[in-house]
Design an enzyme around this catalytic site. Structure first.
Site, PDB file in Angstrom:
ATOM      1  NE  ARG A 199      -0.376  -1.882   0.101  1.00  0.00           N
ATOM      2  CZ  ARG A 199      -1.621  -2.153  -0.035  1.00  0.00           C
ATOM      3  NH1 ARG A 199      -2.362  -2.865   1.041  1.00  0.00           N
ATOM      4  NH2 ARG A 199      -2.376  -1.869  -1.249  1.00  0.00           N
ATOM      5  CB  CYS A 222      -7.051   0.958   3.580  1.00  0.00           C
ATOM      6  SG  CYS A 222      -8.787   0.297   3.064  1.00  0.00           S
TER       7      CYS A 222
END
Length: 283
Positions: free
Chosen positions: A181, A240
């Site tokens: 990611r 995040c």
């Protein structure tokens, strides 16, 4: 064990010695099924634990250009903590079934609100069950309290501050998402894949061993040193997807006695939704 972690044995001892001076909070959650954690709690939980739901208690309703789990107002957070039975005088132990991936958000929220005694249960409820410690069915309610916070604004970073310091040596961004990611190879949740320019990667699951417990300090110190180097902890900003799992990295920093690191709550889900902000796409 010195905070911010507490062992299962220590929690059991605390719960027997002074249950009135202890708040235990179950934070199990699933991003795909928001009720799954509550159902698991209702089926079986650590005796005395109340349930905290990420979307309801620890996040405000998202807007068009906010992250997926924006921070509620102080009034809302104080109300939620009071409902959970938290006071400044009580020890608070938070846990989940993901090594702290969700409970870490509550740990951070309480630290942000100025609580001095909040701990993450190392190994969570899986370790508790494996050791055949007592469990309880049903729903327990917190004894309502008026919770007064003493917020530590220095623990928060906004997207405006990040943009201002993006090229500055006075800030190190660390992305806690999975490497694929971070690299922009996949993005299963947010509308855009990639990361904030200049950010390094330290996947939150690298804090944990195969049993969901924190790795030995020596191993973690080597890992964090390889990413942070000589940067002062107070200059490190973690993010995040939505300001949840990166809290586990903040717990690890405190576990390593590296104090002062901060959280960008909006994280990638806010940054990628804001058109004018620079982004690094697939590398």
């Amino acid at each position: 064990m010195k905070g911010p972690l507490v062992t299962t044995d220590q929690l059991l001892e605390w719960s027997r010695e002074n249950p009135e001076g202890l708040a235990i909070i179950d934070c199990r959650y699933d991003l795909q099924d928001h009720l799954l954690g509550f159902f698991a709690y209702r089926e079986s939980h650590i005796p005395g634990a109340v349930y905290c739901q990420l979307n309801q208690d620890l996040a405000a309703k998202p807007g068009e250009q906010t992250g997926r789990h924006p921070l509620p107002s102080l009034d809302e957070l104080e109300h939620a903590m009071g409902k959970l039975g938290v006071t400044m005088e009580k020890k608070v132990v938070v846990y989940d079934d993901k090594g702290g991936a969700f409970a870490g958000r509550l740990w951070w929220v309480l630290r942000y609100l100025g609580h001095p005694q909040v701990y993450l249960l190392d190994g969570g409820i899986p370790k508790w069950i494996a050791e055949e410690k007592p469990l309880k069915e049903g729903i327990e309610e917190g004894k309502g309290h008026v919770f007064k916070s003493f917020p530590r604004q220095s623990l928060l970073v906004t997207k405006e501050e990040i943009l201002e310091k993006l090229q500055s040596p006075l800030m190190l961004l660390v992305d806690a998402r999975a490497p694929e990611r971070y690299k922009g190879e996949v993005e299963p949740i947010d509308p855009v894949a990639g990361h904030i320019p200049g950010a390094k990667n330290l996947f939150y699951q690298w804090n944990l061993d195969e049993h969901g417990c924190f790795r030995p300090k020596e191993e973690l110190l080597e890992l964090y040193s390889s990413v942070i180097g000589e940067v002062e902890p107070s200059q490190v900003v973690f993010y995040c997807g939505s300001g949840v799992t990166s809290c586990l990295n903040l717990i690890a920093m405190e576990y390593l006695e590296l104090y002062g690191a901060r959280l960008y709550v909006g994280s990638w889900s806010e940054w990628c939704r804001t058109p004018h902000l620079p982004k690094v796409f697939k590398e």
